[in-house]
Design an enzyme around this catalytic site. Structure first.
Site, short mmCIF file in Angstrom:
data_model
loop_
_atom_site.label_atom_id
_atom_site.label_comp_id
_atom_site.label_asym_id
_atom_site.label_seq_id
_atom_site.Cartn_x
_atom_site.Cartn_y
_atom_site.Cartn_z
N HIS A 17 0.82 -1.21 0.00
CA HIS A 17 0.00 0.00 0.00
C HIS A 17 0.86 1.26 0.00
CE1 HIS A 17 -3.82 2.15 1.15
NE2 HIS A 17 -2.93 3.04 1.54
N GLU A 18 1.81 1.31 0.93
CA GLU A 18 2.65 2.51 1.02
C GLU A 18 3.53 2.68 -0.22
OE1 GLU A 18 2.02 4.64 3.17
OE2 GLU A 18 0.79 3.40 4.48
N HIS A 34 1.81 4.61 -2.90
CA HIS A 34 1.97 6.06 -2.76
C HIS A 34 3.33 6.51 -3.30
CE1 HIS A 34 -1.65 6.96 -0.57
NE2 HIS A 34 -1.36 6.17 0.43
N HIS A 62 3.50 6.59 -7.02
CA HIS A 62 2.74 7.75 -7.51
C HIS A 62 3.62 8.99 -7.46
CE1 HIS A 62 -1.50 9.82 -7.43
NE2 HIS A 62 -0.84 10.06 -8.54
#
Length: 820
Positions: A604-605, A608, A611
């Site tokens: 999940h991290e 980020h 991105h």
């Protein structure tokens, strides 16, 4: 600064809490967002006197030229070296040598992140003055742009000047965020607190500066200028404009001053609320269990360790009511009386904490009222994808209706299990029963195969290698161990990764701080320390106007010199991100093995972080993860879908000792276990989102408002268990500050990403064409394009591009039809 400044603060909070959003109803009450701090004002004098040559002001650049050259050369050497350690070697057996004695105590440190003003806590403090000095120059340049007789050339630079102002301040305050969360040295953390306070206070004054707003408004309403704006420029300008207006720019001088005062009060109360989240309540620090055999369900060794003999000679178990111990009791202890005692003690209402939270909620309500809005929810959501609280409520209602039958079915299973266990045909589920019976029913329903647990197939090194392989398949991007300069990192366990694109070369840097330690914030987080932006057209030499001089000794923050990017004109500063987790490092140099939840968190991290790496825009304020809170979660939640796919796991999930692939039977059993009681978990997340919306609605304006009563009423109306008198778990629900009125965004993101997965990736999860489709329509834009247009383009659905009520209804229907 309105836009860049309001938005970047919001997104940092978002990235910090993303992993915790996936926690259960009970666990989420202890999830925490890093507190923001009280503010003071720093003033830097700028006077209109004699001209000043540029040699009279010292410039503090983002990265020294020598350090940057060394770093680029080292990166190039690493990329071409045959002796570079693999990712598995780097993370599973970190090298220890003189070359890795890299802390700021080194003889010739370069400074954290290669920033020359981060060599010591004292030089870090000096960076505030340098940033504000440059900021004052930019503010004055913007304010006087309409006066320039240059055919409108200076006015055409206004949006760039705003973006530079945001970048100057963000570089310092974002570095401060990392230092105060992760640095082991208290002196550094205290310096970071001071830096944060001083810059945040100054930014609050910029939020309400009518001169800046007036110039920006003129730019957007001058056809000769507006018609020539790029899509990214227009998006940057609109974000700034909206945030100015949200900050009450149209108010009188007195009311603008009141807005600043209320904003400062919110920060102060937010800090107090977050501190309260991490401190014990008024309940007892321990519960006494006698006889200790009532703790059946816990390990005998643990029971023995906590058992004491009282004055009467009786054996008594002394069980802490905070931390993992309370969760262990609620999940494993068979005796309902013990579970009840633990729940009441650990969730006991602290009226002082309730008062702080309620004051925070009322102050945000007052802010909204000051700018003419009915609630803080309306104020916060106006520039998000959902637009307003009414749309959020409709979305949550649609989601709830679609899950009613599944929730009822799952509740019947838990109710039946309790009645069988207690031999009471009328027994009802209570708050302290949920975790226990969910575990009990799941363990009976889903039998795990004998042999190693699933963690044996997910060492940290294996997982990082898998992420690199996945990104290579999707985007042609891989991770390469980077070379660290002395003083560049804050702890010897931090690892540096160069992010390398097969077409563009080095595109950014990620620092990985994965292990828990004393003084470190343990919740998983992604920090953007530096965003990408074009720097060769900054026009820095004209910041000091003719006739202007600086006070003697003033230092000026200076832009990064940037690098040339393949396929792009000009020079760009490269993005820099930090990933932090709280994994446990085993003794004896053994590799850390991750639970499924920890692997999910890391995926999940890293969503980020990628991105941030891919969203390389010309403008800082729309680069990477600087986009609305309900859009920024989409790339990271999508990573959880990749993790659950067997073909993706086949790229890397191997036994840390034997190298054997993850057995299909073990994966299937694990996924079946994870899927049990999903409807109840979804209901819990929805309930927290509903509470968040209520606490930022107009009901806060009632003289009788009380957050505990509001929570109890919500639980009675929609809860699966009745409220427990004397408890108030909302005072530990840290997301009410960092995610205030935005907690819905995780469920919104789950709904959208489920549709993206089904439409784009399901048939070929690792295909380059699917990855490029996501990259071209979503990731590369950052916040430089309307999120609804990005989503509509990705899913090839023109109805979504309008971002209206019909668009919201479509998303709501996805949630009703697609498993989340």
């Amino acid at each position: 600064m309105s836009a860049g400044l309001g938005r970047f603060l919001q997104n940092r909070a978002a990235s910090r809490t993303a992993a915790a959003l996936r926690s259960s109803y009970a666990r989420a009450s202890t999830g925490r967002v890093l507190p923001t701090t009280a503010t003071t004002t720093v003033r830097v004098g700028i006077s209109q006197r004699a001209p000043l040559s540029h040699t009279q002001a010292r410039h503090i650049s983002g990265t020294t030229t020598d350090a940057k050259s060394a770093a680029v050369a080292a990166s190039s050497a690493v990329l071409n070296s045959t002796s570079t350690p693999s990712l598995r070697e780097l993370f599973d057996s970190p090298p220890v040598s003189s070359s890795r004695s890299r802390l700021a105590s080194s003889v010739s440190p370069e400074g954290l992140f290669l920033y020359p003003n981060l060599k010591t806590p004292e030089t870090f403090l000096n960076s505030v003055n340098a940033a504000i000095a440059r900021g004052h120059l930019l503010v004055e340049r913007i304010a006087h742009a309409p006066e320039q007789e240059d055919g409108g050339q200076e006015m055409r630079k206004v949006i760039k000047l705003f973006d530079r102002l945001s970048d100057v301040l963000c570089k310092v305050i974002d570095a401060a965020e990392v230092v105060r969360c992760l640095h082991p040295d208290p002196a550094w953390r205290q310096a970071a607190e001071t830096v944060y306070e001083e810059l945040f206070s100054w930014m609050n004054t910029l939020n309400t500066d009518p001169r800046l707003y007036g110039v920006l408004h003129t730019v957007l309403n001058t056809p000769a200028i507006e018609s020539g704006l790029s899509e990214a420029e227009r998006q940057v300008a609109l974000v700034f404009l909206r945030d100015f207006e949200k900050s009450g720019i149209h108010l009188s001088d007195a009311k603008r001053a009141q807005f600043v005062a209320l904003s400062d009060k919110v920060v102060s109360l937010g800090r107090d609320f977050m501190q309260n989240c991490s401190t014990p309540g008024p309940g007892p620090a321990h519960i006494l269990v006698s006889p200790p055999s009532r703790l059946q369900g816990l390990s005998p060794g643990y029971i023995q360790r906590i058992t004491k003999t009282n004055k009467q000679g009786e054996k008594v178990a002394v069980v802490p009511t905070s931390g993992w111990e309370s969760q262990m009791v609620l999940k494993h202890v068979e005796d309902e009386g013990v579970r009840r005692a633990m729940y009441v003690a650990s969730m006991a209402e602290d009226k002082a904490k309730v008062a702080v939270l309620d004051d925070l909620l009322r102050t945000r309500y007052d802010l909204a009222q000051l700018v003419g809005l009915p609630s803080y929810g309306h104020m916060f959501l106006g520039d998000k994808m959902v637009k307003n609280p009414e749309n959020v409520s409709a979305f949550l209602h649609t989601l709830g209706k679609s899950q009613e039958a599944a929730i009822e079915s799952e509740l019947m299973l838990l109710q039946k299990a309790k009645r069988v266990a207690t031999r009471d045909k009328d027994a009802q589920l209570e708050a302290w029963d949920r975790d226990f019976y969910v575990r009990l029913v799941s363990s009976r329903t889903n039998t795990m195969p004998h042999g190693d647990s699933i963690s044996a197939y997910f060492s940290v090194g294996t997982t990082m290698d898998g992420l690199s392989k996945l990104f290579s398949h999707l985007y042609g991007i891989k991770f390469v161990p980077g070379t660290v300069q002395p003083g560049e990192i804050w702890h010897d366990e931090v690892q540096k990764l160069d992010v390398v694109d097969e077409r563009e070369g080095l595109i950014g840097t990620i620092y990985c701080d994965f292990y828990g330690r004393q003084g470190k914030q343990l919740n998983a987080a992604h920090y953007t320390v530096r965003c990408s932006r074009r720097v060769d057209d900054d026009d820095e030499e004209h910041d000091i106007a003719e006739g202007m001089t600086l006070r003697e000794g003033i230092e000026l923050a200076r832009a990064d010199s940037g690098v040339k990017m393949a396929g792009k004109e000009g020079r760009y500063q490269l993005p820099l991100a930090v990933l932090s987790c709280g994994f446990s490092r085993p003794p004896g140099g053994k590799p850390a093995l991750l639970s499924w939840v920890e692997v999910e968190t890391l995926f999940h991290e890293m969503g980020h972080a990628m991105h941030s790496m891919i969203g390389r825009a010309d403008y800082h304020n729309v680069s990477g993860t600087r986009c609305p809170i309900d859009f920024v979660e989409i790339p990271s939640i999508l990573m959880e879908h990749f993790l659950a796919d067997p073909s993706v796991l086949g790229l890397f999930a191997t036994h840390h000792q034997t190298g054997a692939p993850l057995p299909a039977g073990l994966l299937m059993a694990h996924q079946a276990n994870r899927s049990t009681f999903q409807a109840i978990e979804l209901h819990s997340q929805r309930s927290m989102a509903m509470l968040d919306q209520l606490l930022y609605s107009p009901v806060v304006g009632s003289p009788s408002f009380n957050s505990t009563a509001t929570l109890e009423n919500l639980q009675r109306a929609t809860g699966i268990v009745p409220p427990v008198p004397g408890t108030a778990w909302q005072t530990g629900f840290g997301h009410l500050y960092g995610y205030g009125a935005g907690y819905y965004s995780y469920l919104f993101g789950r709904t959208v990403t489920s549709q993206i997965w089904e439409t784009v990736f399901r048939s070929a999860p690792t295909s380059r064409s699917a990855g490029e489709r996501l990259r071209e329509h979503v990731l590369k834009w950052g916040g430089g394009k309307d999120p609804w247009e990005c989503l509509g383009g990705l899913l090839e659905d023109d109805r979504l591009m309008k971002g209206d009520q019909e668009s919201m209804k479509i998303v709501g229907d996805w949630g009703a039809k697609t498993p989340l």
